[in-house]
Design a protein around this motif. Structure first.
Motif, PDB file in Angstrom:
ATOM      1  N   GLU A  98       0.815  -1.208   0.000  1.00 53.54           N
ATOM      2  CA  GLU A  98       0.000   0.000   0.000  1.00 53.54           C
ATOM      3  C   GLU A  98       0.854   1.265   0.000  1.00 53.54           C
ATOM      4  N   ARG A  99       2.145   1.145   0.216  1.00 53.49           N
ATOM      5  CA  ARG A  99       3.002   2.324   0.296  1.00 53.49           C
ATOM      6  C   ARG A  99       3.594   2.640  -1.072  1.00 53.49           C
ATOM      7  N   PRO A 100       3.843   3.916  -1.358  1.00 50.55           N
ATOM      8  CA  PRO A 100       4.426   4.274  -2.658  1.00 50.55           C
ATOM      9  C   PRO A 100       5.833   3.708  -2.797  1.00 50.55           C
ATOM     10  N   LYS A 101       6.240   3.539  -4.045  1.00 50.81           N
ATOM     11  CA  LYS A 101       7.570   3.002  -4.289  1.00 50.81           C
ATOM     12  C   LYS A 101       8.640   3.975  -3.798  1.00 50.81           C
ATOM     13  N   VAL A 102       9.729   3.407  -3.329  1.00 41.88           N
ATOM     14  CA  VAL A 102      10.866   4.187  -2.842  1.00 41.88           C
ATOM     15  C   VAL A 102      11.915   4.232  -3.943  1.00 41.88           C
ATOM     16  N   ARG A 103      12.147   5.398  -4.489  1.00 43.14           N
ATOM     17  CA  ARG A 103      13.144   5.552  -5.550  1.00 43.14           C
ATOM     18  C   ARG A 103      14.355   6.296  -5.004  1.00 43.14           C
ATOM     19  N   GLN A 104      15.506   5.682  -5.107  1.00 44.68           N
ATOM     20  CA  GLN A 104      16.729   6.240  -4.527  1.00 44.68           C
ATOM     21  C   GLN A 104      17.792   6.467  -5.585  1.00 44.68           C
ATOM     22  N   GLU A 105      18.620   7.460  -5.359  1.00 45.25           N
ATOM     23  CA  GLU A 105      19.811   7.669  -6.170  1.00 45.25           C
ATOM     24  C   GLU A 105      21.000   7.092  -5.415  1.00 45.25           C
ATOM     25  N   PHE A 106      21.822   6.341  -6.120  1.00 44.97           N
ATOM     26  CA  PHE A 106      22.972   5.681  -5.506  1.00 44.97           C
ATOM     27  C   PHE A 106      24.263   6.258  -6.056  1.00 44.97           C
ATOM     28  N   ARG A 107      25.258   6.316  -5.167  1.00 44.55           N
ATOM     29  CA  ARG A 107      26.585   6.802  -5.545  1.00 44.55           C
ATOM     30  C   ARG A 107      27.628   5.738  -5.235  1.00 44.55           C
ATOM     31  N   GLU A 122      15.469   7.777   3.720  1.00 42.20           N
ATOM     32  CA  GLU A 122      14.521   8.293   4.705  1.00 42.20           C
ATOM     33  C   GLU A 122      13.486   7.191   4.932  1.00 42.20           C
ATOM     34  N   GLY A 123      13.520   6.568   6.087  1.00 45.07           N
ATOM     35  CA  GLY A 123      12.609   5.469   6.368  1.00 45.07           C
ATOM     36  C   GLY A 123      11.197   5.971   6.612  1.00 45.07           C
ATOM     37  N   ALA A 124      10.302   5.702   5.666  1.00 42.78           N
ATOM     38  CA  ALA A 124       8.947   6.237   5.758  1.00 42.78           C
ATOM     39  C   ALA A 124       8.167   5.641   6.918  1.00 42.78           C
ATOM     40  N   VAL A 125       8.440   4.407   7.263  1.00 47.26           N
ATOM     41  CA  VAL A 125       7.723   3.748   8.355  1.00 47.26           C
ATOM     42  C   VAL A 125       8.434   3.958   9.681  1.00 47.26           C
ATOM     43  N   SER A 126       9.735   3.733   9.711  1.00 46.01           N
ATOM     44  CA  SER A 126      10.490   3.753  10.970  1.00 46.01           C
ATOM     45  C   SER A 126      10.768   5.143  11.509  1.00 46.01           C
ATOM     46  N   GLY A 127      10.830   6.145  10.614  1.00 39.16           N
ATOM     47  CA  GLY A 127      11.255   7.465  11.062  1.00 39.16           C
ATOM     48  C   GLY A 127      12.745   7.550  11.288  1.00 39.16           C
ATOM     49  N   VAL A 128      13.501   6.686  10.636  1.00 39.05           N
ATOM     50  CA  VAL A 128      14.966   6.684  10.714  1.00 39.05           C
ATOM     51  C   VAL A 128      15.532   7.196   9.398  1.00 39.05           C
ATOM     52  N   ARG A 129      16.583   7.985   9.477  1.00 36.77           N
ATOM     53  CA  ARG A 129      17.313   8.438   8.299  1.00 36.77           C
ATOM     54  C   ARG A 129      18.748   7.937   8.422  1.00 36.77           C
ATOM     55  N   GLY A 130      19.222   7.209   7.414  1.00 37.48           N
ATOM     56  CA  GLY A 130      20.587   6.706   7.498  1.00 37.48           C
ATOM     57  C   GLY A 130      21.087   6.191   6.166  1.00 37.48           C
ATOM     58  N   ASP A 131      22.388   5.933   6.113  1.00 35.10           N
ATOM     59  CA  ASP A 131      22.999   5.444   4.885  1.00 35.10           C
ATOM     60  C   ASP A 131      22.845   3.940   4.774  1.00 35.10           C
ATOM     61  N   VAL A 132      22.715   3.481   3.530  1.00 32.17           N
ATOM     62  CA  VAL A 132      22.603   2.056   3.222  1.00 32.17           C
ATOM     63  C   VAL A 132      23.572   1.753   2.087  1.00 32.17           C
ATOM     64  N   LEU A 218      15.230  -1.736   9.759  1.00 26.78           N
ATOM     65  CA  LEU A 218      15.956  -2.837   9.124  1.00 26.78           C
ATOM     66  C   LEU A 218      15.035  -3.789   8.369  1.00 26.78           C
ATOM     67  N   SER A 219      13.919  -4.149   8.991  1.00 24.88           N
ATOM     68  CA  SER A 219      13.088  -5.221   8.430  1.00 24.88           C
ATOM     69  C   SER A 219      11.958  -4.729   7.533  1.00 24.88           C
ATOM     70  N   VAL A 220      11.703  -3.420   7.515  1.00 28.09           N
ATOM     71  CA  VAL A 220      10.621  -2.888   6.683  1.00 28.09           C
ATOM     72  C   VAL A 220      11.159  -1.891   5.660  1.00 28.09           C
ATOM     73  N   ASP A 221      11.731  -0.776   6.137  1.00 29.32           N
ATOM     74  CA  ASP A 221      12.152   0.290   5.220  1.00 29.32           C
ATOM     75  C   ASP A 221      13.297  -0.129   4.307  1.00 29.32           C
ATOM     76  N   VAL A 222      14.319  -0.745   4.877  1.00 29.42           N
ATOM     77  CA  VAL A 222      15.467  -1.139   4.056  1.00 29.42           C
ATOM     78  C   VAL A 222      15.048  -2.215   3.052  1.00 29.42           C
ATOM     79  N   ARG A 223      14.244  -3.167   3.496  1.00 25.60           N
ATOM     80  CA  ARG A 223      13.781  -4.230   2.583  1.00 25.60           C
ATOM     81  C   ARG A 223      13.007  -3.631   1.404  1.00 25.60           C
TER      82      ARG A 223
END
Length: 367
Positions: A98-107, A122-132, A218-223
Motif C-alpha cells: 500500500e506504500r508508494p515506491k521508494v526511488r533512490q539515487e545511488f553513488r 529516509e525510512g517512511a515507516v520507521s522514522g529513521v534516516r541513514g545510509d545504506v 531494518l526489516s521494513v524500510d530497508v527491505r
C-alpha cells in the motif's frame, strides 16, 4: 577533518613522531628546578604515549570503519526523525503493497570498489534516516541473468560499527565475489544499513516507541528500498540476514521475530541475552530485556517459526548461545551451532565467510 580521512591520519603520524623525538632532543637540556624538569619529562612521556594510542585507534578505525564520522564517535549523530508506536508487527498499520515506491539515487562508495554503492534513505515507516550500502553480485549485470531476480542478505554490523564495516573491515565482497563467479556460493545482493542510530549506543535492533524504531528500519524500510530499486525478490524465502557480535544477536532476533520477512540468519560471535550490552536501551528496561531474549522469543512464538539459524563462535562467545537455542528449538525451526577457533575479532569472522555464505545458499532460495 574527516575521522577516516588521510589528512587526519597523516597529521596524527606527524604529531606522534614529534612527540617521540622531542624527549630525545630536550631531555638533558631542560632547565629549572628539579621538580619542574621532572614534571616536563613526565608530560612529554605521557603525550607520546597518548598520541601513540590515538594513532593506533585512527589506523584501526580507517581499516575497519567502526566509526564513520566524528558524530559517530562522539555520539552526536541525529538519525531518528520520529519514533511513534508502530504496533507489534512494526508496520504501523500500513502494508508494504500500500506504500508508494521508494526511488533512490545511488553513488559509488569511495574506497570500496566499483560494485559497492550507497544511498541516504529516509525510512517512511520507521522514522529513521541513514545510509545504506549495497553490493550487486557479478551475475547482476550478466545479460544471461537480465530477467532474473536475486536473493538478498542483509548485513548487520556490531557496535560500534557502520554501514561500511562489513565491506571495509570484513571485506565481505572481496571474499565472496570469486566464490560467486565459480558457483561455490550462490549470488546474493548484499545490503548493509546503518545500525548506530542512537549516538554510539546499541539499539538492540528494537522498536522502542518514543526513542527509535530500529527493527522497522531494518526489516521494513530497508527491505522495501531494496526491492523497489533492484531486481530483488520480496519473498521471505529469498531473504537472509547476517551479523557479527551485537549484529549477530540482531540477525538472529530479526529472523525469529519476522519469519514473514527472513528465512535464515547467521550470527557470528553473537549472544542470546541483550543485557550483555548494558548501554542498550533494551538492556536498561527489564520488560524489553525479557521479551527480547532470544530464548524467550523462541519459546513465546505462537508456533515454531520456519527459519534456520547458524550460530558460531568459541564456547563462551557464540557457540553456547547456539546450543541453548538448538536445545529449545522445534521443527520447522532449524538451529546449527558451530564451534570455531579464534576470538571475538575480524580475522575470525572473515575466515567463516565462505562456510556461512555457502550454508546461506542452501537456506535462502533463488527466486
Amino acid at each position: 577533518m574527516s575521522l577516516t580521512g588521510t589528512p587526519l591520519f597523516v597529521t596524527v603520524i606527524a604529531l606522534t613522531a614529534i612527540a617521540v623525538l622531542l624527549p630525545l632532543a630536550v631531555w638533558s637540556r631542560m632547565r629549572g628546578p628539579a621538580v619542574v624538569r621532572a614534571g616536563g619529562r613526565v608530560l612529554m612521556v605521557v603525550l607520546a604515549q597518548a598520541l601513540a594510542v590515538v594513532l593506533v585507534f585512527v589506523g584501526i578505525n580507517r581499516s575497519a570503519n567502526f566509526y564513520a564520522s566524528w558524530d559517530d564517535l562522539l555520539g552526536t549523530g541525529d538519525y531518528v526523525t520520529a519514533a511513534k508506536d508502530l504496533g507489534p508487527d512494526g508496520l504501523g498499520g500500513a502494508k508494504a503493497a500500500e506504500r508508494p515506491k521508494v526511488r533512490q539515487e545511488f553513488r559509488p562508495a569511495d574506497g570500496l570498489g566499483g560494485r559497492v554503492q550507497w544511498t541516504e534513505l529516509e525510512g517512511a515507516v520507521s522514522g529513521v534516516r541513514g545510509d545504506v550500502h549495497v553490493w550487486l553480485p557479478p551475475q547482476y549485470d550478466d545479460p544471461a541473468w537480465k530477467d532474473r531476480k536475486f536473493p538478498v542478505v542483509e548485513l548487520i554490523a556490531g557496535t560500534p560499527g557502520t554501514a561500511r564495516s562489513w565491506f571495509q573491515g570484513l571485506k565481505v565482497h572481496q571474499t565472496l565475489e570469486p566464490l560467486m563467479r565459480d558457483g561455490t556460493v550462490q549470488p546474493f545482493i548484499l545490503v548493509s544499513p546503518r545500525t548506530m542510530l542512537l549516538g554510539n549506543a546499541d539499539t538492540g535492533c528494537a522498536n522502542i516507541p518514543g526513542k527509535v524504531n530500529a527493527d522497522s528500519w531494518l526489516s521494513v524500510d530497508v527491505r522495501k528500498m531494496v526491492t523497489d530499486n533492484f531486481r530483488a525478490s520480496p519473498e521471505a524465502r529469498s531473504w537472509g540476514v547476517a551479523g557479527y557480535s551485537a549484529g549477530g544477536y540482531c540477525a538472529a532476533k530479526l529472523a525469529l521475530a519476522h519469519p514473514d520477512r527472513y528465512s535464515a540468519a547467521v550470527s557470528l560471535s553473537g549472544y542470546n541475552d541483550p543485557t550483555l550490552v548494558p548501554s542498550s536501551p533494551v538492556a536498561q528496561d527489564p520488560e524489553l530485556s525479557r521479551t527480547h531474549h532470544l530464548l524467550a522469543m523462541l519459546k513465546a512464538a505462537p508456533a515454531p517459526p520456519p527459519v534456520s539459524l547458524w550460530l558460531s563462535g568459541t564456547p563462551q562467545d557464540g557457540y553456547q548461545a547456539g546450543l541453548e537455542l538448538k536445545g529449545a528449538a522445534q521443527p520447522p525451526t532449524l538451529i546449527h551451532a558451530e564451534k570455531v577457533a579464534g576470538g571475538h575479532n575480524i580475522e575470525s569472522w572473515v575466515r567463516q565467510l565462505p562456510q556461512t555464505f555457502g550454508w546461506l545458499g542452501t537456506q535462502v532460495k533463488m527466486p
